[in-house]
Write a protein that holds these residues in place. Sequence first.
Motif, PDB file in Angstrom:
ATOM      1  N   ILE A  54       0.794  -1.244   0.000  1.00 39.10           N
ATOM      2  CA  ILE A  54       0.000   0.000   0.000  1.00 39.10           C
ATOM      3  C   ILE A  54       0.820   1.284   0.000  1.00 39.10           C
ATOM      4  CG2 ILE A  54      -1.824  -1.203   1.271  1.00 39.10           C
ATOM      5  CD1 ILE A  54      -1.058   0.609   3.695  1.00 39.10           C
ATOM      6  N   CYS A  55       2.118   1.214   0.264  1.00 36.16           N
ATOM      7  CA  CYS A  55       2.897   2.446   0.413  1.00 36.16           C
ATOM      8  C   CYS A  55       3.688   2.756  -0.860  1.00 36.16           C
ATOM      9  CB  CYS A  55       3.843   2.341   1.602  1.00 36.16           C
ATOM     10  SG  CYS A  55       2.992   2.341   3.195  1.00 36.16           S
ATOM     11  N   PRO A  56       3.326   3.826  -1.562  1.00 38.16           N
ATOM     12  CA  PRO A  56       4.080   4.242  -2.753  1.00 38.16           C
ATOM     13  C   PRO A  56       5.339   4.994  -2.322  1.00 38.16           C
ATOM     14  CG  PRO A  56       2.255   5.734  -2.393  1.00 38.16           C
ATOM     15  CD  PRO A  56       2.176   4.696  -1.298  1.00 38.16           C
ATOM     16  N   CYS A  57       6.431   4.301  -2.167  1.00 38.74           N
ATOM     17  CA  CYS A  57       7.638   4.843  -1.536  1.00 38.74           C
ATOM     18  C   CYS A  57       8.077   6.166  -2.164  1.00 38.74           C
ATOM     19  CB  CYS A  57       8.766   3.818  -1.638  1.00 38.74           C
ATOM     20  SG  CYS A  57      10.283   4.316  -0.810  1.00 38.74           S
ATOM     21  N   GLY A  58       8.175   7.197  -1.313  1.00 41.45           N
ATOM     22  CA  GLY A  58       8.696   8.490  -1.738  1.00 41.45           C
ATOM     23  C   GLY A  58       7.697   9.412  -2.389  1.00 41.45           C
ATOM     24  N   ILE A  73       1.570  11.849  -0.121  1.00 45.33           N
ATOM     25  CA  ILE A  73       0.337  11.146   0.242  1.00 45.33           C
ATOM     26  C   ILE A  73      -0.538  12.042   1.106  1.00 45.33           C
ATOM     27  CG2 ILE A  73       1.324   8.811   0.174  1.00 45.33           C
ATOM     28  CD1 ILE A  73       1.307   9.135   3.395  1.00 45.33           C
ATOM     29  N   ASN A  74      -1.805  11.698   1.180  1.00 45.55           N
ATOM     30  CA  ASN A  74      -2.699  12.226   2.190  1.00 45.55           C
ATOM     31  C   ASN A  74      -2.776  11.178   3.283  1.00 45.55           C
ATOM     32  OD1 ASN A  74      -5.549  12.261   3.493  1.00 45.55           O
ATOM     33  ND2 ASN A  74      -5.391  14.287   2.548  1.00 45.55           N
ATOM     34  N   HIS A  75      -2.387  11.540   4.494  1.00 47.18           N
ATOM     35  CA  HIS A  75      -2.271  10.546   5.545  1.00 47.18           C
ATOM     36  C   HIS A  75      -3.606   9.875   5.853  1.00 47.18           C
ATOM     37  CE1 HIS A  75      -1.838   8.884   9.632  1.00 47.18           C
ATOM     38  NE2 HIS A  75      -0.570   8.700   9.284  1.00 47.18           N
ATOM     39  N   ASP A  76      -4.680  10.640   5.864  1.00 50.56           N
ATOM     40  CA  ASP A  76      -5.996  10.067   6.155  1.00 50.56           C
ATOM     41  C   ASP A  76      -6.399   9.054   5.078  1.00 50.56           C
ATOM     42  OD1 ASP A  76      -6.227  11.558   8.463  1.00 50.56           O
ATOM     43  OD2 ASP A  76      -7.335  13.187   7.491  1.00 50.56           O
ATOM     44  N   LEU A 123      -4.311   7.315   3.207  1.00 53.91           N
ATOM     45  CA  LEU A 123      -3.465   6.131   3.341  1.00 53.91           C
ATOM     46  C   LEU A 123      -3.921   5.270   4.515  1.00 53.91           C
ATOM     47  CD1 LEU A 123      -1.021   4.588   2.267  1.00 53.91           C
ATOM     48  CD2 LEU A 123       0.408   5.879   3.858  1.00 53.91           C
ATOM     49  N   LYS A 124      -4.340   5.909   5.608  1.00 49.51           N
ATOM     50  CA  LYS A 124      -4.825   5.152   6.753  1.00 49.51           C
ATOM     51  C   LYS A 124      -6.092   4.368   6.392  1.00 49.51           C
ATOM     52  CE  LYS A 124      -6.147   5.406  11.629  1.00 49.51           C
ATOM     53  NZ  LYS A 124      -7.192   4.380  11.443  1.00 49.51           N
ATOM     54  N   ALA A 125      -6.993   5.012   5.656  1.00 49.21           N
ATOM     55  CA  ALA A 125      -8.217   4.328   5.237  1.00 49.21           C
ATOM     56  C   ALA A 125      -7.888   3.144   4.329  1.00 49.21           C
ATOM     57  CB  ALA A 125      -9.143   5.313   4.527  1.00 49.21           C
ATOM     58  N   LYS A 126      -6.922   3.345   3.438  1.00 46.28           N
ATOM     59  CA  LYS A 126      -6.490   2.268   2.547  1.00 46.28           C
ATOM     60  C   LYS A 126      -5.888   1.115   3.343  1.00 46.28           C
ATOM     61  CE  LYS A 126      -3.522   1.532  -1.511  1.00 46.28           C
ATOM     62  NZ  LYS A 126      -2.559   2.193  -2.437  1.00 46.28           N
ATOM     63  N   HIS A 127      -5.053   1.470   4.339  1.00 43.75           N
ATOM     64  CA  HIS A 127      -4.438   0.449   5.188  1.00 43.75           C
ATOM     65  C   HIS A 127      -5.489  -0.338   5.957  1.00 43.75           C
ATOM     66  CE1 HIS A 127      -3.110  -0.848   9.205  1.00 43.75           C
ATOM     67  NE2 HIS A 127      -2.027  -1.290   8.568  1.00 43.75           N
ATOM     68  N   ASP A 128      -6.408   0.370   6.601  1.00 42.81           N
ATOM     69  CA  ASP A 128      -7.405  -0.297   7.442  1.00 42.81           C
ATOM     70  C   ASP A 128      -8.293  -1.225   6.617  1.00 42.81           C
ATOM     71  OD1 ASP A 128      -6.269   1.130   9.468  1.00 42.81           O
ATOM     72  OD2 ASP A 128      -7.940   2.534   9.727  1.00 42.81           O
TER      73      ASP A 128
END
Length: 215
Positions: free
Chosen positions: A138-142, A145-148, A150-155
């Motif tokens: 899920i993490c596009p290195c470098g 991002i919008n942290h919120d 990315l968190k929603a994507k992670h969860d």
Amino acid sequence: MTSALAKITNYPANPVDMFKQILQADAKSHPDSVVVDMNLATLDEEFGVLNRTVIYRGLTPDNYPFYITHRYTRNFKNLQANPKAGITFYMTNVQDNDYKEVTWQVRLIGAKAVELPDSEMDALWAKEELVSQIRGYICPCGEPINHDDLKAKHDKFLEEHLASGKALERPRSYTAFKFEPQRWDFLKVGRGEIADRVQYRLQDNGKWESMHVST
């Protein structure tokens, strides 16, 4: 005020054995710590020298330190374009044989990065913690991002993974490099001391020549 010279004594003929001894002393001195940091420097076309501190993963069967990464990262692209790298291990408050605390700096000089074969990746992937596996998805290195978001994507990813009851498949981007150095450099110093260094230099016959060098 005082001053003294540190001295590295009874060092083995092979630098990897020396490295293992220091790792064992560090683990004994810090029993609650299971992580050894490895600083990796690469040559980048845009920024010049780039370094990052990563987790030391161990040694390959042929006794080379290795590093796990993904093919979409800048460090992978750096090593692919220029396989020469610099590596440093820095371990503090390590108890010496005479029960004093010393600092060790271990460097791999002129290290050549060699990508490990794909056939070895499944075994390494299986040892990864879930957090590291998900990061690879899920993490596009470098990238910004919008942290919120990315968190929603992670969860969501985590929820769907746990509901599936299956192990995460290894992504094709997952890979690793081993580092074959021309020299191993070991620096030891205690409080109030001038550091001592022992350097192992690879000879044309494949053997290592060791010597004290000034700091």
